[in-house]
Design a protein around this motif. Structure first.
Motif, PDB file in Angstrom:
ATOM      1  N   LYS A 119      -8.711  -1.143  -4.103  1.00  0.00           N
ATOM      2  CA  LYS A 119      -9.782  -1.519  -3.160  1.00  0.00           C
ATOM      3  C   LYS A 119     -10.935  -0.531  -3.255  1.00  0.00           C
ATOM      4  O   LYS A 119     -12.095  -0.919  -3.253  1.00  0.00           O
ATOM      5  CB  LYS A 119      -9.243  -1.596  -1.740  1.00  0.00           C
ATOM      6  CG  LYS A 119     -10.287  -2.060  -0.741  1.00  0.00           C
ATOM      7  CD  LYS A 119      -9.686  -2.351   0.594  1.00  0.00           C
ATOM      8  CE  LYS A 119     -10.636  -2.789   1.660  1.00  0.00           C
ATOM      9  NZ  LYS A 119     -12.030  -2.930   1.374  1.00  0.00           N
ATOM     10  N   ARG A 120     -10.624   0.758  -3.368  1.00  0.00           N
ATOM     11  CA  ARG A 120     -11.662   1.781  -3.494  1.00  0.00           C
ATOM     12  C   ARG A 120     -12.492   1.545  -4.757  1.00  0.00           C
ATOM     13  O   ARG A 120     -13.724   1.626  -4.731  1.00  0.00           O
ATOM     14  CB  ARG A 120     -11.038   3.175  -3.520  1.00  0.00           C
ATOM     15  CG  ARG A 120     -12.085   4.294  -3.574  1.00  0.00           C
ATOM     16  CD  ARG A 120     -11.456   5.655  -3.796  1.00  0.00           C
ATOM     17  NE  ARG A 120     -10.769   5.777  -5.075  1.00  0.00           N
ATOM     18  CZ  ARG A 120     -11.380   5.885  -6.262  1.00  0.00           C
ATOM     19  NH1 ARG A 120     -12.686   5.864  -6.339  1.00  0.00           N
ATOM     20  NH2 ARG A 120     -10.675   5.999  -7.377  1.00  0.00           N
ATOM     21  N   LYS A 121     -11.821   1.224  -5.865  1.00  0.00           N
ATOM     22  CA  LYS A 121     -12.537   0.982  -7.123  1.00  0.00           C
ATOM     23  C   LYS A 121     -13.463  -0.227  -6.994  1.00  0.00           C
ATOM     24  O   LYS A 121     -14.586  -0.213  -7.507  1.00  0.00           O
ATOM     25  CB  LYS A 121     -11.552   0.783  -8.266  1.00  0.00           C
ATOM     26  CG  LYS A 121     -10.873   2.053  -8.703  1.00  0.00           C
ATOM     27  CD  LYS A 121      -9.906   1.809  -9.839  1.00  0.00           C
ATOM     28  CE  LYS A 121      -9.228   3.089 -10.261  1.00  0.00           C
ATOM     29  NZ  LYS A 121      -8.315   2.888 -11.396  1.00  0.00           N
ATOM     30  N   ILE A 122     -13.006  -1.259  -6.316  1.00  0.00           N
ATOM     31  CA  ILE A 122     -13.839  -2.446  -6.115  1.00  0.00           C
ATOM     32  C   ILE A 122     -15.024  -2.098  -5.234  1.00  0.00           C
ATOM     33  O   ILE A 122     -16.173  -2.418  -5.547  1.00  0.00           O
ATOM     34  CB  ILE A 122     -13.016  -3.600  -5.504  1.00  0.00           C
ATOM     35  CG1 ILE A 122     -11.976  -4.101  -6.514  1.00  0.00           C
ATOM     36  CG2 ILE A 122     -13.925  -4.739  -5.052  1.00  0.00           C
ATOM     37  CD1 ILE A 122     -10.949  -5.041  -5.931  1.00  0.00           C
ATOM     38  N   ASP A 123     -14.768  -1.420  -4.112  1.00  0.00           N
ATOM     39  CA  ASP A 123     -15.832  -1.064  -3.172  1.00  0.00           C
ATOM     40  C   ASP A 123     -16.891  -0.167  -3.801  1.00  0.00           C
ATOM     41  O   ASP A 123     -18.074  -0.288  -3.515  1.00  0.00           O
ATOM     42  CB  ASP A 123     -15.252  -0.377  -1.932  1.00  0.00           C
ATOM     43  CG  ASP A 123     -14.448  -1.314  -1.048  1.00  0.00           C
ATOM     44  OD1 ASP A 123     -14.567  -2.555  -1.205  1.00  0.00           O
ATOM     45  OD2 ASP A 123     -13.674  -0.815  -0.207  1.00  0.00           O
ATOM     46  N   GLU A 124     -16.459   0.742  -4.669  1.00  0.00           N
ATOM     47  CA  GLU A 124     -17.377   1.711  -5.271  1.00  0.00           C
ATOM     48  C   GLU A 124     -18.003   1.240  -6.580  1.00  0.00           C
ATOM     49  O   GLU A 124     -18.842   1.940  -7.149  1.00  0.00           O
ATOM     50  CB  GLU A 124     -16.638   3.037  -5.501  1.00  0.00           C
ATOM     51  CG  GLU A 124     -16.244   3.720  -4.208  1.00  0.00           C
ATOM     52  CD  GLU A 124     -15.440   4.996  -4.431  1.00  0.00           C
ATOM     53  OE1 GLU A 124     -15.172   5.354  -5.606  1.00  0.00           O
ATOM     54  OE2 GLU A 124     -15.088   5.632  -3.426  1.00  0.00           O
ATOM     55  N   ALA A 125     -17.612   0.064  -7.053  1.00  0.00           N
ATOM     56  CA  ALA A 125     -18.150  -0.427  -8.328  1.00  0.00           C
ATOM     57  C   ALA A 125     -19.659  -0.619  -8.229  1.00  0.00           C
ATOM     58  O   ALA A 125     -20.158  -1.213  -7.273  1.00  0.00           O
ATOM     59  CB  ALA A 125     -17.475  -1.738  -8.712  1.00  0.00           C
TER      60      ALA A 125
ATOM     61  N   VAL B  73     -15.192   0.902 -19.049  1.00  0.00           N
ATOM     62  CA  VAL B  73     -14.113   0.247 -18.295  1.00  0.00           C
ATOM     63  C   VAL B  73     -12.933   1.173 -18.026  1.00  0.00           C
ATOM     64  O   VAL B  73     -11.977   0.767 -17.356  1.00  0.00           O
ATOM     65  CB  VAL B  73     -13.634  -1.042 -18.999  1.00  0.00           C
ATOM     66  CG1 VAL B  73     -14.765  -2.056 -19.067  1.00  0.00           C
ATOM     67  CG2 VAL B  73     -13.085  -0.746 -20.377  1.00  0.00           C
ATOM     68  N   SER B  74     -12.989   2.422 -18.474  1.00  0.00           N
ATOM     69  CA  SER B  74     -11.854   3.338 -18.306  1.00  0.00           C
ATOM     70  C   SER B  74     -11.501   3.553 -16.834  1.00  0.00           C
ATOM     71  O   SER B  74     -10.329   3.728 -16.499  1.00  0.00           O
ATOM     72  CB  SER B  74     -12.148   4.679 -18.989  1.00  0.00           C
ATOM     73  OG  SER B  74     -13.292   5.294 -18.416  1.00  0.00           O
ATOM     74  N   THR B  75     -12.483   3.513 -15.956  1.00  0.00           N
ATOM     75  CA  THR B  75     -12.235   3.671 -14.522  1.00  0.00           C
ATOM     76  C   THR B  75     -11.360   2.550 -13.970  1.00  0.00           C
ATOM     77  O   THR B  75     -10.670   2.740 -12.983  1.00  0.00           O
ATOM     78  CB  THR B  75     -13.582   3.664 -13.757  1.00  0.00           C
ATOM     79  OG1 THR B  75     -14.375   4.740 -14.252  1.00  0.00           O
ATOM     80  CG2 THR B  75     -13.388   3.817 -12.272  1.00  0.00           C
ATOM     81  N   TYR B  76     -11.371   1.419 -14.619  1.00  0.00           N
ATOM     82  CA  TYR B  76     -10.696   0.234 -14.088  1.00  0.00           C
ATOM     83  C   TYR B  76      -9.327   0.001 -14.728  1.00  0.00           C
ATOM     84  O   TYR B  76      -8.717  -1.042 -14.520  1.00  0.00           O
ATOM     85  CB  TYR B  76     -11.619  -0.984 -14.216  1.00  0.00           C
ATOM     86  CG  TYR B  76     -12.898  -0.692 -13.479  1.00  0.00           C
ATOM     87  CD1 TYR B  76     -12.948  -0.811 -12.099  1.00  0.00           C
ATOM     88  CD2 TYR B  76     -14.010  -0.196 -14.139  1.00  0.00           C
ATOM     89  CE1 TYR B  76     -14.087  -0.463 -11.400  1.00  0.00           C
ATOM     90  CE2 TYR B  76     -15.157   0.149 -13.450  1.00  0.00           C
ATOM     91  CZ  TYR B  76     -15.189   0.020 -12.079  1.00  0.00           C
ATOM     92  OH  TYR B  76     -16.307   0.370 -11.386  1.00  0.00           O
ATOM     93  N   GLN B  77      -8.831   1.001 -15.493  1.00  0.00           N
ATOM     94  CA  GLN B  77      -7.482   0.925 -16.039  1.00  0.00           C
ATOM     95  C   GLN B  77      -6.521   1.522 -15.030  1.00  0.00           C
ATOM     96  O   GLN B  77      -6.880   2.475 -14.346  1.00  0.00           O
ATOM     97  CB  GLN B  77      -7.384   1.704 -17.347  1.00  0.00           C
ATOM     98  CG  GLN B  77      -8.109   1.053 -18.472  1.00  0.00           C
ATOM     99  CD  GLN B  77      -7.974   1.848 -19.759  1.00  0.00           C
ATOM    100  OE1 GLN B  77      -7.993   3.066 -19.728  1.00  0.00           O
ATOM    101  NE2 GLN B  77      -7.848   1.171 -20.865  1.00  0.00           N
TER     102      GLN B  77
ATOM    103  N   ASN C 144     -13.838 -10.295  -6.443  1.00  0.00           N
ATOM    104  CA  ASN C 144     -13.382  -9.689  -5.195  1.00  0.00           C
ATOM    105  C   ASN C 144     -14.499  -9.220  -4.262  1.00  0.00           C
ATOM    106  O   ASN C 144     -14.247  -9.015  -3.076  1.00  0.00           O
ATOM    107  CB  ASN C 144     -12.428  -8.532  -5.481  1.00  0.00           C
ATOM    108  CG  ASN C 144     -11.051  -9.035  -5.815  1.00  0.00           C
ATOM    109  OD1 ASN C 144     -10.458  -9.780  -5.048  1.00  0.00           O
ATOM    110  ND2 ASN C 144     -10.544  -8.650  -6.966  1.00  0.00           N
ATOM    111  N   LYS C 145     -15.708  -9.028  -4.754  1.00  0.00           N
ATOM    112  CA  LYS C 145     -16.808  -8.621  -3.865  1.00  0.00           C
ATOM    113  C   LYS C 145     -17.525  -9.815  -3.235  1.00  0.00           C
ATOM    114  O   LYS C 145     -18.436  -9.641  -2.435  1.00  0.00           O
ATOM    115  CB  LYS C 145     -17.818  -7.753  -4.618  1.00  0.00           C
ATOM    116  CG  LYS C 145     -17.382  -6.313  -4.759  1.00  0.00           C
ATOM    117  CD  LYS C 145     -18.539  -5.454  -5.204  1.00  0.00           C
ATOM    118  CE  LYS C 145     -18.184  -3.996  -5.144  1.00  0.00           C
ATOM    119  NZ  LYS C 145     -19.348  -3.156  -5.432  1.00  0.00           N
ATOM    120  N   MET C 146     -17.108 -11.016  -3.576  1.00  0.00           N
ATOM    121  CA  MET C 146     -17.725 -12.221  -3.004  1.00  0.00           C
ATOM    122  C   MET C 146     -16.945 -12.585  -1.741  1.00  0.00           C
ATOM    123  O   MET C 146     -16.041 -13.412  -1.770  1.00  0.00           O
ATOM    124  CB  MET C 146     -17.747 -13.345  -4.021  1.00  0.00           C
ATOM    125  CG  MET C 146     -18.599 -12.996  -5.236  1.00  0.00           C
ATOM    126  SD  MET C 146     -18.888 -14.393  -6.304  1.00  0.00           S
ATOM    127  CE  MET C 146     -20.036 -15.341  -5.296  1.00  0.00           C
TER     128      MET C 146
END
Length: 125
Positions: free
Chosen positions: A5-11, A19-23, A87-89
């Motif tokens: 959730k944090r990764k989605i919120d901070e994207a 894309v390494s942050t999203y692995q 997920n942000k929609m």
């Protein structure tokens, strides 16, 4: 979970090439198949979806659409290309009552999570 959730919120907005942050979260679904991707985006509007799809087309990339990645068939597992994660929609676009059928109809963006955004509003204590 909370890290996802944090990764989605901070994207950041737009197309993300690092894309390494999203692995590993966004490289698999409940099927436990693992894929690859060149880019990912988290659009908030229909206009952003159009922009991101146009970019992927111009780059000759395949596109994998992701929601919560709860499927067990691997449909949300990217096989290269671009991942369009919805997920942000999270907007509720409309609510109306169908008098003839005696029920309500909601129009939602695909990232609305029923348990967090709809059901709490209908629960009374």
């Amino acid at each position: 979970g909370p890290e996802e959730k944090r990764k989605i919120d901070e994207a950041p907005p737009g197309i993300i090439s690092d894309v390494s942050t999203y692995q590993p979260q966004f490289f698999h679904d409940e099927s436990q198949l693992v894929g690859t991707m060149e880019s990912i985006s988290f659009p908030r509007t229909e206009g952003e979806i159009i922009e991101h799809l146009a970019h992927a087309r111009a780059e000759g990339q395949t596109v994998t659409i992701q929601g919560m990645r709860s499927g067990i068939t691997g449909g949300a597992v990217p096989q290269g290309g671009h991942v369009l994660n919805l997920n942000k929609m999270t907007r509720i676009l409309g609510l109306r009552r169908d008098e003839e059928q005696n029920h309500f109809l909601m129009t939602l963006q695909p990232g609305v999570f029923m348990r967090e955004q709809i059901w709490p509003a209908t629960t009374t204590t």
